[in-house]
Design an enzyme around this catalytic site. Structure first.
Site, PDB file in Angstrom:
ATOM      1  N   ASP A 141       0.868  -1.186   0.000  1.00  0.00           N
ATOM      2  CA  ASP A 141       0.000   0.000   0.000  1.00  0.00           C
ATOM      3  C   ASP A 141       0.901   1.230   0.000  1.00  0.00           C
ATOM      4  O   ASP A 141       1.658   1.442   0.954  1.00  0.00           O
ATOM      5  CB  ASP A 141      -0.898  -0.029   1.250  1.00  0.00           C
ATOM      6  N   ARG A 143      -0.108   4.443  -0.315  1.00  0.00           N
ATOM      7  CA  ARG A 143      -0.867   5.691  -0.160  1.00  0.00           C
ATOM      8  C   ARG A 143      -0.389   6.527   1.013  1.00  0.00           C
ATOM      9  O   ARG A 143       0.222   6.028   1.949  1.00  0.00           O
ATOM     10  CB  ARG A 143      -2.356   5.376   0.047  1.00  0.00           C
TER      11      ARG A 143
END
Ligand SMILES: Nc1nc2c(ncn2[C@@H]2O[C@H](COP(=O)(O)OP(=O)(O)OP(=O)(O)O)[C@@H](O)[C@H]2O)c(=O)[nH]1
Length: 260
Positions: A141, A143
């Site tokens: 991930d 983000r």
């Protein structure tokens, strides 16, 4: 810094659309026109949602992103029962739903659409969503939530929100940015709700009307292609299972229980 504010015709959930960019320093705060807070009114319900072209726009059954966006908009727009208002005869017993969807352009958990499609090819060969990202040289991930936090600050929504998410990293990242999250409201996938009615519906925890009066197979209205329906199937179950088991998502894995 706020770069524009457009008013729209009255719509189910939105009184206004607020566009933001990451151009500090911010010069002004735009306060969302939320119902005034009074006793018994729950904190605003916030969904921080990352872009998913496949799930939201073309109705992919591999992930629950489309139905999550629809569900978040629906929950935020639900009227809130307020007992303290109804002491006077004829006074309304509810106020309009209060909250916001912060939509982040972080397609594919930050790896972009092209890499996400490549990851799907690897998933078709049997790898899960985490391993597929890693095999492509990405993080599971990638983000960040700094922009989301800046937007919430701009909207004066950093001081006590209820956050619609199952993702512990999102909660932690926002807390690190100084957000006060008074409650995490879980989002149970619609297909899981349909198969196990004992699972708690998202938003039903506190202060939110939860209409269970949906149509066949969990149908409700919605803005995305998934809109009136739920995502379901083996791909979705595998994806959600991986999110729980490898990414720590806070969802009960009900199908693991021996009674199921
Ligand atoms: N790399 C990759 N990204 C995916 C895949 N499926 C969905 N996504 C992306 O995952 C992201 C989902 O983000 P959110 O809707 O914010 O949800 P979340 O972080 O999973 O957590 P919740 O708040 O609990 O929904 C979107 O950017 C999707 O494009 C996949 O198989 N691989």
């Amino acid at each position: 810094m706020p770069s524009g504010m457009k008013t729209r015709p009255k719509w189910t959930a939105s009184l206004g659309a607020h566009t933001s960019g990451a151009c500090p320093p911010r010069t002004k705060t735009y306060r969302l026109p939320l119902a005034p807070t009074s006793d018994g009114v729950p904190s605003p319900l916030i969904r921080i949602h990352s872009e998913c072209f496949t799930g939201e726009t073309v109705g992919s059954m591999r992930c629950d992103c489309g139905e999550q966006l629809d569900e978040a908009i629906r929950l935020i727009s639900q009227p809130i029962p307020v007992t303290s208002l109804s002491t006077l005869p004829g006074a309304p017993s509810t106020i309009p739903g209060r909250g916001a969807v912060i939509y982040l352009r972080q397609e594919g958990r930050g790896i972009g659409l092209l890499s996400k499609i490549r990851a799907y090819n690897l998933q078709d060969l049997g790898h899960d969503t985490v391993t597929a990202n890693l095999m492509l040289g990405h993080g599971a991930d990638e983000r960040g939530y700094e922009i989301a936090a800046a937007i919430l600050r701009d909207l004066a929504l950093d001081d006590g929100v209820r956050l619609l998410t199952n993702n512990p990293d999102k909660v932690e990242a926002l807390q690190k940015e100084g957000m006060t999250i008074v409650e995490r409201v879980q989002m149970v996938p619609r297909s899981w709700q349909a198969r196990n009615p004992n699972l708690q519906l998202a938003g039903s925890a506190r202060g939110q009307c939860c209409d269970r009066g949906q149509g066949r197979r969990g149908e409700r209205g919605g803005a995305t292609l998934i809109g009136g329906n739920s995502v379901h199937g083996e791909d979705l179950d595998k994806y959600l299972r991986t999110k729980v088991l490898r990414m720590g998502h806070m969802l009960p894995l009900w199908m693991e229980s021996p009674e199921q």
